[in-house]
Design an enzyme around this catalytic site. Sequence first.
Site, PDB file in Angstrom:
ATOM      1  N   CYS A  66      12.722  11.519   7.681  1.00 38.34           N
ATOM      2  CA  CYS A  66      12.894  10.935   9.014  1.00 38.34           C
ATOM      3  C   CYS A  66      14.304  11.187   9.533  1.00 38.34           C
ATOM      4  O   CYS A  66      14.514  11.323  10.724  1.00 38.34           O
ATOM      5  CB  CYS A  66      12.611   9.440   8.948  1.00 38.34           C
ATOM      6  SG  CYS A  66      13.676   8.566   7.791  1.00 38.34           S
ATOM      7  N   GLU A  97       8.725  15.607  16.590  1.00 40.04           N
ATOM      8  CA  GLU A  97       9.050  15.615  15.165  1.00 40.04           C
ATOM      9  C   GLU A  97       8.103  16.598  14.470  1.00 40.04           C
ATOM     10  O   GLU A  97       6.886  16.424  14.497  1.00 40.04           O
ATOM     11  CB  GLU A  97       8.876  14.213  14.562  1.00 40.04           C
ATOM     12  CG  GLU A  97       9.319  14.168  13.105  1.00 40.04           C
ATOM     13  CD  GLU A  97       9.074  12.820  12.436  1.00 40.04           C
ATOM     14  OE1 GLU A  97       7.966  12.276  12.551  1.00 40.04           O
ATOM     15  OE2 GLU A  97      10.021  12.320  11.784  1.00 40.04           O
ATOM     16  N   LYS A 138       0.854  -1.195   0.000  1.00 38.80           N
ATOM     17  CA  LYS A 138       0.000   0.000   0.000  1.00 38.80           C
ATOM     18  C   LYS A 138       0.886   1.240   0.000  1.00 38.80           C
ATOM     19  O   LYS A 138       1.514   1.573   0.995  1.00 38.80           O
ATOM     20  CB  LYS A 138      -0.914   0.051   1.225  1.00 38.80           C
ATOM     21  CG  LYS A 138      -1.997   1.131   1.032  1.00 38.80           C
ATOM     22  CD  LYS A 138      -2.694   1.553   2.286  1.00 38.80           C
ATOM     23  CE  LYS A 138      -2.071   2.722   2.968  1.00 38.80           C
ATOM     24  NZ  LYS A 138      -1.976   3.943   2.154  1.00 38.80           N
ATOM     25  N   GLU A 189       9.422   1.376  10.780  1.00 34.84           N
ATOM     26  CA  GLU A 189      10.400   2.450  10.525  1.00 34.84           C
ATOM     27  C   GLU A 189       9.644   3.748  10.766  1.00 34.84           C
ATOM     28  O   GLU A 189       8.812   4.142   9.942  1.00 34.84           O
ATOM     29  CB  GLU A 189      10.898   2.390   9.075  1.00 34.84           C
ATOM     30  CG  GLU A 189      11.695   1.159   8.729  1.00 34.84           C
ATOM     31  CD  GLU A 189      13.084   1.181   9.326  1.00 34.84           C
ATOM     32  OE1 GLU A 189      13.612   2.276   9.604  1.00 34.84           O
ATOM     33  OE2 GLU A 189      13.655   0.096   9.532  1.00 34.84           O
TER      34      GLU A 189
HETATM   35  P1  NAD Z   1       1.617   8.284   8.094  1.00 33.27           P
HETATM   36  O1  NAD Z   1       1.812   7.471   9.325  1.00 33.27           O
HETATM   37  O2  NAD Z   1       0.558   9.304   8.085  1.00 33.27           O
HETATM   38  O3  NAD Z   1       1.325   7.331   6.840  1.00 33.27           O
HETATM   39  C1  NAD Z   1       2.197   6.282   6.471  1.00 33.27           C
HETATM   40  C2  NAD Z   1       1.424   5.214   5.731  1.00 33.27           C
HETATM   41  O4  NAD Z   1       0.492   4.631   6.644  1.00 33.27           O
HETATM   42  C3  NAD Z   1       0.596   5.760   4.553  1.00 33.27           C
HETATM   43  O5  NAD Z   1       0.618   4.828   3.506  1.00 33.27           O
HETATM   44  C4  NAD Z   1      -0.786   5.874   5.161  1.00 33.27           C
HETATM   45  O6  NAD Z   1      -1.839   5.824   4.219  1.00 33.27           O
HETATM   46  C5  NAD Z   1      -0.806   4.657   6.066  1.00 33.27           C
HETATM   47  N1  NAD Z   1      -1.799   4.701   7.129  1.00 33.27           N
HETATM   48  C6  NAD Z   1      -2.321   5.787   7.744  1.00 33.27           C
HETATM   49  N2  NAD Z   1      -3.228   5.398   8.674  1.00 33.27           N
HETATM   50  C7  NAD Z   1      -3.266   4.047   8.645  1.00 33.27           C
HETATM   51  C8  NAD Z   1      -4.008   3.061   9.355  1.00 33.27           C
HETATM   52  N3  NAD Z   1      -4.909   3.377  10.276  1.00 33.27           N
HETATM   53  N4  NAD Z   1      -3.768   1.758   9.076  1.00 33.27           N
HETATM   54  C9  NAD Z   1      -2.865   1.400   8.153  1.00 33.27           C
HETATM   55  N5  NAD Z   1      -2.152   2.295   7.421  1.00 33.27           N
HETATM   56  C10 NAD Z   1      -2.345   3.602   7.675  1.00 33.27           C
HETATM   57  O7  NAD Z   1       3.044   8.931   7.766  1.00 33.27           O
HETATM   58  P2  NAD Z   1       3.430   9.911   6.572  1.00 33.27           P
HETATM   59  O8  NAD Z   1       2.934  11.280   6.848  1.00 33.27           O
HETATM   60  O9  NAD Z   1       3.103   9.282   5.289  1.00 33.27           O
HETATM   61  O10 NAD Z   1       5.022   9.905   6.680  1.00 33.27           O
HETATM   62  C11 NAD Z   1       5.717  10.705   7.565  1.00 33.27           C
HETATM   63  C12 NAD Z   1       6.260   9.909   8.732  1.00 33.27           C
HETATM   64  O11 NAD Z   1       6.996   8.784   8.257  1.00 33.27           O
HETATM   65  C13 NAD Z   1       7.237  10.722   9.560  1.00 33.27           C
HETATM   66  O12 NAD Z   1       7.003  10.460  10.919  1.00 33.27           O
HETATM   67  C14 NAD Z   1       8.591  10.190   9.120  1.00 33.27           C
HETATM   68  O13 NAD Z   1       9.617  10.378  10.062  1.00 33.27           O
HETATM   69  C15 NAD Z   1       8.285   8.741   8.904  1.00 33.27           C
HETATM   70  N6  NAD Z   1       9.268   8.114   8.020  1.00 33.27           N
HETATM   71  C16 NAD Z   1      10.134   7.213   8.552  1.00 33.27           C
HETATM   72  C17 NAD Z   1      11.111   6.633   7.763  1.00 33.27           C
HETATM   73  C18 NAD Z   1      12.075   5.624   8.334  1.00 33.27           C
HETATM   74  O14 NAD Z   1      12.709   4.919   7.558  1.00 33.27           O
HETATM   75  N7  NAD Z   1      12.232   5.528   9.640  1.00 33.27           N
HETATM   76  C19 NAD Z   1      11.185   6.956   6.408  1.00 33.27           C
HETATM   77  C20 NAD Z   1      10.279   7.876   5.885  1.00 33.27           C
HETATM   78  C21 NAD Z   1       9.317   8.460   6.691  1.00 33.27           C
END
Ligand code: NAD
Length: 499
Positions: free
Chosen positions: A302, A399, A192, A267
């Site tokens: 991140c 963050e 997804k 992650e």
């Molecule tokens: P998010 O948590 O809003 O979304 C991430 C994914 O989860 C998306 O595909 C979203 O549609 C899905 N999602 C949202 N709600 C869900 C649910 N209830 N059930 C299942 N899936 C769900 O995060 P974002 O805004 O897309 O990304 C930013 C975050 O990601 C920041 O906190 C960043 O630090 C982190 N990030 C971490 C890494 C790493 O490798 N550690 C890399 C990139 C981004």
Amino acid sequence: MITSMKPYRDALGLVNGQLLVDGAWSDSQSGETWTHLHPATGEDVAQFAVAGADDVDRAVRAARKAFDEGPWPRSRAKDRIKVLRRTADLVREHGDELLRLQALDNSVPLTFSTTYAMSMECVADIFDHHAGWIDKLGGETLPGFQGGDHMVLTLREPIGVVAAIVAWNAPLLLAAQKLAPALAAGCTVVLKPSELATFAVLRLVRLLEEAGLPEGVLNVVTGPGNPTGDALINHPMVDKISFTGSRETGRRVLAAANAGFKRVSLELGGKSPAIVFADADVYTAGAVTMGTVALGVSGQACIAQTRAIVHRDVYEEFLMVAMGMTSMINYGDPFDEETTASPLISAKQVERVLNYVDLGHQEGARLVCGGAKPDGPGNFVLPTIFADVNNDMRVAREEIFGPILCVVPFSDEEEAIRLANDTEYGLGATVYTNDVKRAMRMARGIRAGTIGVNGYQLEPHAPFGGYGQSGMGREGGRTAIEAYTEVKTVLIPTTDELM
Ligand code: NAD
């Protein structure tokens, strides 16, 4: 000056996005769609299908069938290697197209692909790296503990059906970091992508099909967290959830994994420190640190080093360099070679970042520059520096995911380690010093998944992940691929005596 993204879309031949289930692309059963708004212009670029619970169910069942009955988990190492290596080649061949699609997704400027971590060479290397593990993924032969009359073997077997869910900020890199090890291990996948960055990932999936992946091994459901993500993490036929995203969503994923006894890797976010000692090359420290916060994805990474912990003797010098970096920030059309920084992903994110600016003021931090939205369209926020930040302030602890650097002063090494570790996160840290012994003491003392010395680079074969609330598990290297396997023990008597 940004006008419209539509000519780029038309030149790329971008068509509306569909779901991939068991080798067939289709709309969702309900016909529901999501309109993608480009973050630099706010215009609607294209639409894609929103997978409901019924679509997710079909996708998971297809992955289950491909795992339980299909050829992929049982295939020869040689055949899996071939598919992953061919994918790497196709990513290199189509690199320009993939980057352009990514710019239509999240407006990350094309110029940023000169950074290895954001390049298609890196995405291709991730597939090549994991292809190299396929014929080395083995178990052990152990001596009998109670005597020599039996053999103890361990086998490494693919874990099963993987639900892979990724964030929007580096969609191709993040998808590759899940698809490559999962497929290398022999798993089947339901992927997804983020609803905020879908199109480049769909193209990557088509390249995997072209590389020869059998039908049903990789399925794709597009859509937001609710209903799509939620249905996926709670599906009883999923064996493992591999998630990249925010800590908040990570908590839901963990709860779903817990309820269903699913394996899980997370992650998540970070508040990574850059620790700058007085003996360091302060110019490099200031330039790189501010670069991670304001250039490219505008701090929406991140690994952005958003908390600079700077020795009092070089504090003002560091601030001058960081401030000087803001002259390199050019917003605008991501396809323009003058553009060096992206907008924030949504109007909501702009509001959130500006709320943190207000909070910084209220908490008593000193605004050195930025702190506002420039005039004109697009979700832009000026690169912002807060000085005299105390590590107890929320701007230093949470963050923000935007172009805000918080600069905290320190006096000695002990204090620097204490401040660096005074966080709920633990994704990365960078230490700037010319003293190698001090660098090693800091690397040992800081509790974070990756420590950079005088810089920070992503390596596809180096384990990447977080301590504390930055996540669970690692991506890259042996640890990553093993996380997509189960270990099975086989006991074989070597005599006719009963064991
Ligand atoms: P998010 O948590 O809003 O979304 C991430 C994914 O989860 C998306 O595909 C979203 O549609 C899905 N999602 C949202 N709600 C869900 C649910 N209830 N059930 C299942 N899936 C769900 O995060 P974002 O805004 O897309 O990304 C930013 C975050 O990601 C920041 O906190 C960043 O630090 C982190 N990030 C971490 C890494 C790493 O490798 N550690 C890399 C990139 C981004």
